[in-house]
Design an enzyme around this catalytic site. Structure first.
Site, mmCIF file in Angstrom:
data_model
loop_
_atom_site.group_PDB
_atom_site.id
_atom_site.type_symbol
_atom_site.label_atom_id
_atom_site.label_comp_id
_atom_site.label_asym_id
_atom_site.label_seq_id
_atom_site.Cartn_x
_atom_site.Cartn_y
_atom_site.Cartn_z
ATOM 1 N N GLU A 171 29.392 51.938 19.278
ATOM 2 C CA GLU A 171 28.870 50.649 19.701
ATOM 3 C C GLU A 171 29.284 49.666 18.603
ATOM 4 O OE1 GLU A 171 27.188 49.665 22.453
ATOM 5 O OE2 GLU A 171 27.289 51.674 23.347
ATOM 6 N N GLY A 222 30.936 43.831 26.336
ATOM 7 C CA GLY A 222 29.855 43.010 25.815
ATOM 8 C C GLY A 222 29.936 42.915 24.307
ATOM 9 N N ASP A 255 29.626 53.005 31.164
ATOM 10 C CA ASP A 255 28.533 53.934 30.879
ATOM 11 C C ASP A 255 27.150 53.300 30.923
ATOM 12 O OD1 ASP A 255 27.475 53.831 27.594
ATOM 13 O OD2 ASP A 255 29.082 52.533 28.293
ATOM 14 N N ASP A 277 34.992 49.586 30.415
ATOM 15 C CA ASP A 277 34.097 49.138 29.361
ATOM 16 C C ASP A 277 34.675 49.661 28.040
ATOM 17 O OD1 ASP A 277 31.737 48.294 27.989
ATOM 18 O OD2 ASP A 277 30.992 50.357 28.114
ATOM 19 N N ASP A 315 32.608 49.908 24.531
ATOM 20 C CA ASP A 315 31.660 50.669 23.724
ATOM 21 C C ASP A 315 31.161 51.903 24.477
ATOM 22 O OD1 ASP A 315 32.058 48.462 22.187
ATOM 23 O OD2 ASP A 315 29.941 47.977 21.898
ATOM 24 N N ASN A 354 24.789 47.459 32.079
ATOM 25 C CA ASN A 354 25.514 46.197 32.222
ATOM 26 C C ASN A 354 26.906 46.387 32.831
ATOM 27 O OD1 ASN A 354 26.501 47.417 29.847
ATOM 28 N ND2 ASN A 354 27.125 45.449 29.004
ATOM 29 N N ARG A 369 20.669 40.396 18.629
ATOM 30 C CA ARG A 369 21.368 41.301 17.721
ATOM 31 C C ARG A 369 22.382 40.553 16.846
ATOM 32 N NH1 ARG A 369 23.450 45.613 21.962
ATOM 33 N NH2 ARG A 369 23.469 43.713 23.238
#
Length: 402
Positions: A196, A276, A343, A187, A189, A346, A232
């Site tokens: 993020e 993501g 982390d 991942d 972020d 998702n 967002r």
């Protein structure tokens, strides 16, 4: 001969211990060679400059054992070492079925936690065959070779109690595949980077707090990721596209990220990221870090401004697992030899699909569901879970400097 046939064959255990120095091992076996013995087993350990060298050998021809003992003791004394020679029968007892490697990360590693781990291994029927230190900094990492119990029950017994022990624990099956070519997918972020990304964009749009609140709820698994993503991104509508370069410059790599990737690449691993977040950042990371794969969502930009929409296939929880499988197929690596690191909620499908899923400083729901967890702020500690030693990490660094 079979184990049963060798169990009653006489053997001598020759043990040498004292201050380590060059030539001890060669000297011992030169001494033993004069008596025409065969070597059955050897093991050597050096701790804080003190050596313990054990050699299991067949007895010398009849009538020479006393002379062998005297000669070995005399040689050891000349080297300022001590010697012990024990007569017995046979070799080591056969290891039990089920071979696993248990990696323990401590910051620090205490005697209390080590005792608790050893006791639990015994409680589930395991035997510790060997212990080896992988690293002494930035964490203490040790590896236990365990036999006598299958990997899954051993993992359940240890990993579920890791927090109680005050350490991080990974349990994997022993075998040749451990050092076979692998694929590591991360991942981005709060894993590869400290930030993020959508919050970095939001700071430029003046809606950072609102976006952060939605992000936190999504990572806890309280909101559907795709819906939260669209909500967002809509807040970013109207931002000038020049913000992309600003955000790229603001991204902070997690401590140890460069070391992790550099070492994996030097060892022949392939490395990828799934996010993501947005390709406007992950593509830049791919180029900067020499990644093999990268996939994320793409912010739509029209007439030099963000539209508040994303284009193309959405990378959500299920999408990350799907991409892991796609990357593995393209890399020619079996899924069982993949490692996933993440982390958030998702990331769970990806962590569970991989051969080894690592929750990195993760939310509680993720730590509980992953194969193992790392709770120190250094991403390169994941290397120790793969059996890579600190010396190998430093060798990779030295090679790159050359």
């Amino acid at each position: 001969m079979s184990a049963s046939q060798t169990s009653d064959v006489p053997t001598l255990l020759v043990k040498i211990f004292g201050k380590d120095r060059p030539g001890i091992t060669a000297g011992l076996f030169d001494t033993l060679a004069a008596y025409s013995v065969d070597v059955v087993d050897i093991e050597q350990v050096v701790t804080r400059g003190r050596m313990v060298l054990c050699a299991l050998v067949t007895p010398p021809p009849a009538g020479l054992e006393g002379d062998l003992r005297a000669t070995v003791h005399s040689w050891a004394e000349s080297m300022k070492m001590q010697a012990e020679i024990i007569s017995g029968l046979g070799d080591n007892r056969p290891r039990g079925l089920g071979r696993s490697l248990v990696t323990v990360l401590g910051h620090p590693l205490t005697a209390e936690s080590t005792a608790a781990i050893a006791a639990r291994i015994t409680r589930v029927g395991g035997n510790i065959d060997r212990i080896f230190r992988l690293a002494k900094y930035p964490v203490t990492a040790v590896e236990f070779a365990v036999s006598g119990v299958e990997t899954e029950p051993l993992r359940t017994a240890l990993v579920t109690h890791a927090a109680t022990f005050g350490v991080d624990i990974a349990v994997v099956a022993a075998g040749l595949h451990r050092r076979a070519q692998r694929l590591v997918v991360m991942d981005v972020d709060s894993t590869l980077i400290q930030d993020e990304v959508i919050e970095l964009f939001a700071a430029h749009a003046g809606c950072e707090a609102e976006v952060a609140e939605v992000t936190a709820a999504a990572m806890r698994g309280e909101l559907d990721f795709e819906q939260s993503l669209h909500a967002r991104v809509e807040l970013l509508a109207g931002l000038d596209a020049s913000v992309v370069d600003k955000v790229r410059s603001e991204v902070r790599l997690t401590p140890g990220a460069r070391t992790l990737i550099r070492t994996l690449k030097r060892l022949g691993y392939q490395v990828g990221v799934v996010s993501g977040g947005f390709t406007q950042v992950t593509d830049d990371l791919k180029d900067r870090l020499g990644l093999d794969f990268a996939q994320a969502n793409t912010l739509e930009i029209v007439d030099g401004r963000l539209t508040g929409k994303v284009t193309g296939e959405i990378v959500d929880r299920a999408g990350k697992a799907r991409l892991l499988r796609r990357f593995a197929a393209e890399a020619g690596v079996p899924l069982a030899q993949t490692v996933a690191i993440g982390d958030g909620a998702n990331d769970l499908d990806m962590l569970n699909a991989a051969g080894l899923g690592v929750a990195f400083n993760a939310k509680p729901v993720v730590r509980e569901a992953a194969h193992t967890a790392v709770n120190v702020p250094f991403l390169d500690t994941v290397l120790y879970l793969l059996g890579v030693t600190r010396e190998e990490v430093e060798a990779a660094d030295t090679h790159d400097e050359d």
